[in-house]
Design a protein around this motif. Sequence first.
Motif, PDB file in Angstrom:
ATOM      1  N   HIS A 143       0.833  -1.202   0.000  1.00 53.00           N
ATOM      2  CA  HIS A 143       0.000   0.000   0.000  1.00 53.00           C
ATOM      3  C   HIS A 143       0.872   1.258   0.000  1.00 53.00           C
ATOM      4  O   HIS A 143       0.645   2.189  -0.775  1.00 53.00           O
ATOM      5  N   THR A 144       1.908   1.262   0.835  1.00 55.11           N
ATOM      6  CA  THR A 144       2.824   2.417   0.915  1.00 55.11           C
ATOM      7  C   THR A 144       3.519   2.648  -0.425  1.00 55.11           C
ATOM      8  O   THR A 144       3.645   3.780  -0.890  1.00 55.11           O
ATOM      9  N   ARG A 145       3.951   1.548  -1.057  1.00 57.24           N
ATOM     10  CA  ARG A 145       4.695   1.706  -2.316  1.00 57.24           C
ATOM     11  C   ARG A 145       3.793   2.157  -3.473  1.00 57.24           C
ATOM     12  O   ARG A 145       4.231   2.916  -4.332  1.00 57.24           O
ATOM     13  N   ILE A 146       2.550   1.667  -3.508  1.00 62.41           N
ATOM     14  CA  ILE A 146       1.644   2.106  -4.583  1.00 62.41           C
ATOM     15  C   ILE A 146       1.352   3.595  -4.415  1.00 62.41           C
ATOM     16  O   ILE A 146       1.378   4.367  -5.363  1.00 62.41           O
ATOM     17  N   LYS A 147       1.097   3.995  -3.174  1.00 61.14           N
ATOM     18  CA  LYS A 147       0.818   5.413  -2.897  1.00 61.14           C
ATOM     19  C   LYS A 147       2.008   6.284  -3.339  1.00 61.14           C
ATOM     20  O   LYS A 147       1.852   7.330  -3.957  1.00 61.14           O
ATOM     21  N   LYS A 148       3.217   5.807  -3.032  1.00 60.42           N
ATOM     22  CA  LYS A 148       4.407   6.571  -3.411  1.00 60.42           C
ATOM     23  C   LYS A 148       4.547   6.638  -4.938  1.00 60.42           C
ATOM     24  O   LYS A 148       4.935   7.685  -5.492  1.00 60.42           O
ATOM     25  N   ALA A 149       4.239   5.541  -5.620  1.00 61.03           N
ATOM     26  CA  ALA A 149       4.332   5.513  -7.087  1.00 61.03           C
ATOM     27  C   ALA A 149       3.341   6.501  -7.707  1.00 61.03           C
ATOM     28  O   ALA A 149       3.678   7.253  -8.627  1.00 61.03           O
ATOM     29  N   ILE A 150       2.109   6.500  -7.185  1.00 62.33           N
ATOM     30  CA  ILE A 150       1.088   7.419  -7.720  1.00 62.33           C
ATOM     31  C   ILE A 150       1.520   8.869  -7.477  1.00 62.33           C
ATOM     32  O   ILE A 150       1.459   9.706  -8.382  1.00 62.33           O
ATOM     33  N   ASP A 151       1.970   9.154  -6.252  1.00 63.30           N
ATOM     34  CA  ASP A 151       2.404  10.524  -5.926  1.00 63.30           C
ATOM     35  C   ASP A 151       3.545  10.962  -6.845  1.00 63.30           C
ATOM     36  O   ASP A 151       3.500  12.048  -7.434  1.00 63.30           O
ATOM     37  N   SER A 152       4.577  10.110  -6.963  1.00 65.02           N
ATOM     38  CA  SER A 152       5.754  10.489  -7.756  1.00 65.02           C
ATOM     39  C   SER A 152       5.371  10.728  -9.206  1.00 65.02           C
ATOM     40  O   SER A 152       5.822  11.698  -9.840  1.00 65.02           O
ATOM     41  N   GLN A 153       4.527   9.850  -9.749  1.00 64.93           N
ATOM     42  CA  GLN A 153       4.129   9.980 -11.148  1.00 64.93           C
ATOM     43  C   GLN A 153       3.307  11.249 -11.373  1.00 64.93           C
ATOM     44  O   GLN A 153       3.558  11.999 -12.321  1.00 64.93           O
ATOM     45  N   ASN A 154       2.354  11.506 -10.484  1.00 58.73           N
ATOM     46  CA  ASN A 154       1.516  12.708 -10.647  1.00 58.73           C
ATOM     47  C   ASN A 154       2.326  13.987 -10.482  1.00 58.73           C
ATOM     48  O   ASN A 154       2.111  14.967 -11.207  1.00 58.73           O
ATOM     49  N   ILE A 155       3.255  13.974  -9.530  1.00 57.95           N
ATOM     50  CA  ILE A 155       4.080  15.177  -9.312  1.00 57.95           C
ATOM     51  C   ILE A 155       4.992  15.399 -10.524  1.00 57.95           C
ATOM     52  O   ILE A 155       5.114  16.516 -11.031  1.00 57.95           O
ATOM     53  N   TYR A 156       5.581  14.320 -11.011  1.00 61.10           N
ATOM     54  CA  TYR A 156       6.429  14.453 -12.201  1.00 61.10           C
ATOM     55  C   TYR A 156       5.621  15.009 -13.383  1.00 61.10           C
ATOM     56  O   TYR A 156       6.057  15.924 -14.088  1.00 61.10           O
ATOM     57  N   GLN A 157       4.413  14.475 -13.572  1.00 61.80           N
ATOM     58  CA  GLN A 157       3.565  14.925 -14.688  1.00 61.80           C
ATOM     59  C   GLN A 157       3.248  16.414 -14.555  1.00 61.80           C
ATOM     60  O   GLN A 157       3.228  17.144 -15.546  1.00 61.80           O
ATOM     61  N   GLU A 158       3.044  16.869 -13.326  1.00 58.64           N
ATOM     62  CA  GLU A 158       2.743  18.295 -13.120  1.00 58.64           C
ATOM     63  C   GLU A 158       3.974  19.156 -13.449  1.00 58.64           C
ATOM     64  O   GLU A 158       3.831  20.244 -14.004  1.00 58.64           O
ATOM     65  N   PHE A 159       5.163  18.661 -13.122  1.00 56.30           N
ATOM     66  CA  PHE A 159       6.387  19.384 -13.513  1.00 56.30           C
ATOM     67  C   PHE A 159       6.479  19.467 -15.042  1.00 56.30           C
ATOM     68  O   PHE A 159       6.899  20.487 -15.589  1.00 56.30           O
ATOM     69  N   VAL A 160       6.089  18.409 -15.726  1.00 54.32           N
ATOM     70  CA  VAL A 160       6.096  18.426 -17.201  1.00 54.32           C
ATOM     71  C   VAL A 160       5.051  19.428 -17.703  1.00 54.32           C
ATOM     72  O   VAL A 160       5.336  20.269 -18.569  1.00 54.32           O
TER      73      VAL A 160
END
Length: 323
Positions: free
Chosen positions: A128-145
Amino acid sequence: MSKDKKVMNELKSFIYTQLSKKYNKCLWPKSDCTKDCINAHSIQNSQILDKLASNNHVVMAVARLNLDTGPEEIEFKKVGRNKATTFTGLCKKHDSELFRPIDINEFDVSNQQQKFLFAYRSVLRELHTRIKKAIDSQNIYQEFVNKKQCDPKNMDKPMLDATMAIANAYDLYKYKQIYDNIYNSNSFTKIEHECIRIERNCPLAVSSLFDPIKSIIWLKIPEPKFIVLNVFPQKKDTIILLSYLGDHQKDLRPYADEIINASGEYQIYLLSKTILRYCENFVISPDHFNLFSQQKIDAIKNFYLATVTQIDIDHNDENLMLF
Ligand SMILES: [Zn+2]
């Protein structure tokens, strides 16, 4: 306000909002469950947290992200026991159905199902912790793009971080499927356990897992091999439960043996360092933590933080003893 500053402030606000979002998904192994999740305890509440808590609080390492000062900071803080170590990865019905055998019965070292369930609970929380981290990292990266602060044509650090977070979640997703199959087929003996009982009061509890091989020869191992670590008090004793897949025993046993073959104070000192090096999901009794000097707390905090970036860092310091 300059245009750059405005963009950075928007990104900061995006990050804080993203991190505060809950990932709400029941990880029940028998079917797809879409019910709302509860704050499920990864460390057993009525028997274990109850022994450690003082005024309904336990002490935990809490990470605090300060985007103005740079890297993550941690603080050992008192946390309410109904918030501490909980995760939104199970609905009420399935949390109760899965873990009733260890929630209502006292731990029995000869019971294979109980030992499996302790390890399974650690695996579910970590996934659960790792999926949450993956979603956060991906969404934050996408926002930087989106805000033109990262160019998706460049393999830069934010892109690598997001990719690694997804790879880490996927590793554990596959590992959790092995546990699901064992649960669904009641074949609990496919997990090997080493259980140590120490006649000593236990001031802490751990529910975590780590991959000691990958930490050393990173990326050369095709399949992660985890040791699941649970430590908890039972009556006046300390229980240490190390669990791994039978198929991984040959590779993981040497790492487990370091703790198993040690004795006395040195054994719990080694265990303390293992907890600080590899685990984030642990709680300490506030009454015990209050006995720690500031110098000891600083040594613990510095070691814990240093091993986040340099997993093989090592030195001996009696202040790292958590017991
Ligand atoms: Zn469910």
